[in-house]
Design a protein around this motif. Structure first.
Motif, PDB file in Angstrom:
ATOM      1  N   ARG A 169     -64.178  -2.097 -59.029  1.00 11.96           N
ATOM      2  CA  ARG A 169     -64.278  -0.559 -59.397  1.00 11.96           C
ATOM      3  C   ARG A 169     -62.917  -0.557 -59.865  1.00 11.96           C
ATOM      4  NH1 ARG A 169     -66.108   2.037 -54.164  1.00 11.96           N
ATOM      5  NH2 ARG A 169     -65.533   0.116 -53.289  1.00 11.96           N
ATOM      6  N   ARG A 172     -55.797   6.665 -62.730  1.00 14.24           N
ATOM      7  CA  ARG A 172     -54.859   8.081 -62.711  1.00 14.24           C
ATOM      8  C   ARG A 172     -53.966   7.932 -63.687  1.00 14.24           C
ATOM      9  NH1 ARG A 172     -58.794   8.650 -60.285  1.00 14.24           N
ATOM     10  NH2 ARG A 172     -59.445   9.313 -58.231  1.00 14.24           N
ATOM     11  N   ILE A 186     -60.512  -3.178 -56.116  1.00 13.95           N
ATOM     12  CA  ILE A 186     -60.283  -1.798 -56.638  1.00 13.95           C
ATOM     13  C   ILE A 186     -58.942  -1.935 -57.481  1.00 13.95           C
ATOM     14  CG2 ILE A 186     -59.942   0.637 -56.073  1.00 13.95           C
ATOM     15  CD1 ILE A 186     -61.622   0.075 -53.387  1.00 13.95           C
ATOM     16  N   ASN A 225     -59.357   5.764 -50.921  1.00 13.81           N
ATOM     17  CA  ASN A 225     -60.529   6.605 -50.797  1.00 13.81           C
ATOM     18  C   ASN A 225     -61.746   6.143 -51.073  1.00 13.81           C
ATOM     19  OD1 ASN A 225     -58.567   8.551 -50.503  1.00 13.81           O
ATOM     20  ND2 ASN A 225     -58.875   9.303 -52.786  1.00 13.81           N
ATOM     21  N   TYR A 226     -61.731   4.734 -51.838  1.00 13.47           N
ATOM     22  CA  TYR A 226     -63.023   4.106 -52.335  1.00 13.47           C
ATOM     23  C   TYR A 226     -63.344   2.786 -51.853  1.00 13.47           C
ATOM     24  CZ  TYR A 226     -62.264   7.607 -56.109  1.00 13.47           C
ATOM     25  OH  TYR A 226     -62.056   8.974 -56.499  1.00 13.47           O
ATOM     26  N   CYS A 247     -60.047   2.642 -60.309  1.00 11.40           N
ATOM     27  CA  CYS A 247     -59.801   4.165 -59.852  1.00 11.40           C
ATOM     28  C   CYS A 247     -58.488   4.515 -60.624  1.00 11.40           C
ATOM     29  CB  CYS A 247     -59.402   3.701 -58.407  1.00 11.40           C
ATOM     30  SG  CYS A 247     -58.695   5.256 -57.697  1.00 11.40           S
ATOM     31  N   THR A 249     -54.558   6.534 -53.580  1.00 10.83           N
ATOM     32  CA  THR A 249     -55.943   7.268 -54.183  1.00 10.83           C
ATOM     33  C   THR A 249     -57.106   5.839 -53.957  1.00 10.83           C
ATOM     34  OG1 THR A 249     -54.938   8.551 -55.458  1.00 10.83           O
ATOM     35  CG2 THR A 249     -56.974   8.332 -56.098  1.00 10.83           C
ATOM     36  N   ALA A 250     -56.739   4.862 -54.189  1.00 10.73           N
ATOM     37  CA  ALA A 250     -57.687   3.548 -54.209  1.00 10.73           C
ATOM     38  C   ALA A 250     -58.325   3.560 -52.674  1.00 10.73           C
ATOM     39  CB  ALA A 250     -56.990   2.329 -54.385  1.00 10.73           C
ATOM     40  N   ALA A 269     -56.415  -0.129 -59.615  1.00 16.15           N
ATOM     41  CA  ALA A 269     -55.938   1.272 -59.816  1.00 16.15           C
ATOM     42  C   ALA A 269     -55.019   1.314 -61.136  1.00 16.15           C
ATOM     43  CB  ALA A 269     -55.443   1.670 -58.598  1.00 16.15           C
TER      44      ALA A 269
END
Length: 259
Positions: free
Chosen positions: A67, A71, A43, A85-86, A69, A82-83, A45
């Motif tokens: 993926r 912001r 992930i 979350n995924y 993420c 926040t990362a 970010a």
């Protein structure tokens, strides 16, 4: 692994996508592709007004294991939080965008976590200087072996004299524990708070194996002349107090259960 299979480990990387560091990000990706005996998701970010996800090479973004993420607000702390979350994997690790993970870096920690049921397993970190062709292991103050919840803090007697006795990129952590603790919303040193939270909440183990390569280069934030300013020392104190408080609360809860 198909796109829908759950990976064993998630790796989270915050990045400002500075052009000078993009080649390093590619090297980190290459090191993930070279991981042995473990499935993973990455992930990435991007954070900050100049962190355009379009700068990431398509060879990376086309990989279904990756993926984004993104912001617009700056800062690694909110990006890391926040990362989380995924994350789909049961365990997660953090890697900075200028570093790399050796081929067994994820597997050796994951295998130990599976074998023991421990919620965190760490390994040593080594300073890696590509220009000099050198690799120097950091013999951290935390001893090799198992540690009860809260005990790692005891190896950090003075927060003004040193950083925490364990680095956050050395950890592989149960995802639920990582989400429960999070990274403190600090300008710097948010990883110190994360480490102290993880090792305070649960028992874990430090392995005598290098699992992370920390790149040495002129563009390192920690190498800047003004890095060790008041914000840095405030972050250290915040994490130290957090570790002490968590340890004391653990002890009080144990006494209350006995009573």
């Amino acid at each position: 692994m198909s796109h829908n299979d759950q990976p064993a480990v998630a790796v989270i990387t915050p990045t400002g996508l500075s052009p000078s560091r993009l080649p390093f990000l590619v090297e980190l990706y290459d090191s993930l592709c070279a991981q042995e005996d473990v499935t993973w998701e990455w992930i990435v970010a991007p954070n900050g007004p100049n962190a355009d996800p379009g700068l990431i090479p398509r060879s990376i973004t086309r990989d279904p294991r990756v993926r984004l993420c993104a912001r617009p607000d700056p800062g690694p702390a909110p990006a890391r939080n926040t990362a989380l979350n995924y994350v789909r994997a049961p365990r997660c690790a953090f890697a900075d965008d200028d570093d790399r993970i050796p081929p067994r870096g994820l597997a050796v920690r994951n295998e130990r976590a599976l074998a023991t049921g421990l919620r965190w397993v760490a390994g040593w970190s080594a300073d890696w200087d590509p220009e000099a062709g050198s690799l120097s292991t950091w013999m951290c103050p935390t001893p090799v072996g198992r540690h009860a919840a809260g005990d790692v803090w005891t190896h950090w007697p003075d927060p003004q004299a040193s950083k925490p006795p364990l680095g956050h990129c050395m950890l592989l952590t149960d995802t639920r524990l990582a989400q429960a603790v999070g990274h403190g919303g600090l300008h710097k040193g948010e990883d110190y708070s994360y480490v102290m939270g993880v090792v305070a909440r649960s028992a874990g183990e430090l392995l005598p194996e290098v699992v992370y390569h920390r790149r040495v280069h002129p563009g390192q934030w920690t190498a800047e002349d003004d890095y060790r300013n008041q914000a840095e020392f405030d972050a250290r104190t915040h994490a130290w107090l957090k570790g002490r408080a968590e340890r004391e609360l653990q002890t009080e809860s144990a006494w209350q259960r006995v009573a």
